[in-house]
Design an enzyme around this catalytic site. Structure first.
Site, PDB file in Angstrom:
ATOM      1  N   SER A   1       0.352  30.005  10.939  1.00 47.13           N
ATOM      2  CA  SER A   1       0.602  30.956  12.632  1.00 47.13           C
ATOM      3  C   SER A   1      -0.375  31.801  12.618  1.00 47.13           C
ATOM      4  O   SER A   1      -0.807  32.487  14.068  1.00 47.13           O
ATOM      5  CB  SER A   1       2.060  31.136  12.477  1.00 47.13           C
ATOM      6  OG  SER A   1       2.147  32.078  11.488  1.00 47.13           O
TER       7      SER A   1
ATOM      8  N   ASP B   1       8.303  40.332  17.165  1.00 43.50           N
ATOM      9  CA  ASP B   1       8.961  39.986  15.803  1.00 43.50           C
ATOM     10  C   ASP B   1       9.280  40.502  14.723  1.00 43.50           C
ATOM     11  O   ASP B   1       9.935  40.966  13.847  1.00 43.50           O
ATOM     12  CB  ASP B   1       8.479  38.654  15.419  1.00 43.50           C
ATOM     13  CG  ASP B   1       7.786  38.310  14.929  1.00 43.50           C
ATOM     14  OD1 ASP B   1       7.152  39.186  14.852  1.00 43.50           O
ATOM     15  OD2 ASP B   1       7.231  36.933  14.956  1.00 43.50           O
TER      16      ASP B   1
ATOM     17  N   HIS C   1       5.237  38.787  13.142  1.00 43.86           N
ATOM     18  CA  HIS C   1       3.245  38.262  13.231  1.00 43.86           C
ATOM     19  C   HIS C   1       2.295  39.238  14.105  1.00 43.86           C
ATOM     20  O   HIS C   1       3.362  40.253  14.253  1.00 43.86           O
ATOM     21  CB  HIS C   1       3.815  37.349  14.361  1.00 43.86           C
ATOM     22  CG  HIS C   1       3.974  35.519  13.534  1.00 43.86           C
ATOM     23  ND1 HIS C   1       5.669  35.438  13.855  1.00 43.86           N
ATOM     24  CD2 HIS C   1       3.392  34.592  12.946  1.00 43.86           C
ATOM     25  CE1 HIS C   1       6.187  34.856  13.149  1.00 43.86           C
ATOM     26  NE2 HIS C   1       4.702  34.015  12.408  1.00 43.86           N
TER      27      HIS C   1
END
Length: 274
Positions: free
Chosen positions: A77, A239, A242
């Site tokens: 990610s 979040d 990230h």
């Protein structure tokens, strides 16, 4: 990496290392629940802005110049740019534009990175990349290996195997080694320290494997994670796990010079490999 899965896996892994007492396991379990509530669950897919970027900063453009430098991004990610709010904030876009400016030629960006990937998943990404081997590839991988408790030696060996495949196809490879989860403050102590130790051990093993192959490495734990630790409100996305656009811009600023150096391009920065 999904934040909820991360803390759950770390808690289970901590319980399997060293034989925790019932009280200690209960403490980590409680910390895991609290961290999951704070981090929440990642939703949606990262943005994508693959295409050709020109030295003047424009792009992506529909044309396919014959002299474009092929640049591929593989990994998890962090490589995909989960948490970026716009396409312009994606790490691959930052780097493609920087490479185009330094090379004085177009750069064709292709993103193969997939959210949630472990090093064991890299083979599928490399399979696709090798259909049309890029001139230059960036790999960022390792965080999910830590959270799923993959053995450090196994993870490093798997990385080496896929890097060798790319190098044999004529691709120059740069790897951003495993970042340090100590910067993720919603993971409480002592759980965060356990995660940090695994991350740093994996990063060292990755670098040893890359050095053995003659590939290039950049220590994200040393060069990027400290900034996230000092400025979490500025660099993390909603979040809190990230990076946001500013976080990816910071990471790209660290990675660009080693990429230019690996590709044999002139640049105005000193080497930041570690």
């Amino acid at each position: 990496m999904a934040g909820m899965r991360v803390v759950r896996a770390l808690m289970l892994g901590a319980g399997s290392v060293g034989g925790l007492s019932g009280a200690a396991y209960g403490l980590l379990n409680g910390q895991s629940r609290r961290a999951r509530m704070i981090i929440g669950k990642s939703t949606g897919l990262p943005r994508n802005a693959d295409g050709v970027y020109l030295p003047d900063g424009s792009g992506p453009v529909p044309a396919e110049p014959h002299d474009a430098l092929g640049f591929a991004v593989l990994g998890d990610s962090l490589a995909a740019g989960l948490g970026a709010d716009t396409e312009d904030q994606l790490p691959g876009v930052h780097l493609a534009r920087g490479l185009a400016e330094e090379a004085g030629r177009p750069v064709r960006l292709t993103t193969h990175a997939i959210v949630g990937s472990r090093t064991s998943d890299l083979d599928e990404q490399v399979d696709v990349a090798l259909i049309d081997p890029p001139d230059l590839a960036l790999i960022i991988i390792g965080g999910n290996d830590v959270t799923t408790r993959m053995r450090v030696g196994t993870s490093a060996a798997l990385l080496g195997k896929q890097v060798r495949r790319l190098m044999r196809a004529g691709t120059t490879v740069v790897v951003g080694t495993c970042p340090d989860l100590d910067a993720v403050t919603p993971i409480p102590q002592p759980l965060r320290t356990i995660a940090s130790r695994w991350c740093l051990a994996l990063a060292r093993a990755q670098r040893r494997e890359l050095d053995r192959l003659g590939a290039h490495s950049v220590s994200l734990a040393a060069l990027v994670s400290p900034e996230f630790r000092q400025r979490p409100d500025e660099l993390f996305s909603a979040d809190r796990f990230h990076p946001n656009g500013a976080g990816y811009e910071l990471a790209a600023s660290v990675l660009l010079a080693p990429l230019c150096d690996a590709a044999g391009l002139t640049h105005s920065w000193g080497l930041l490999t570690a």
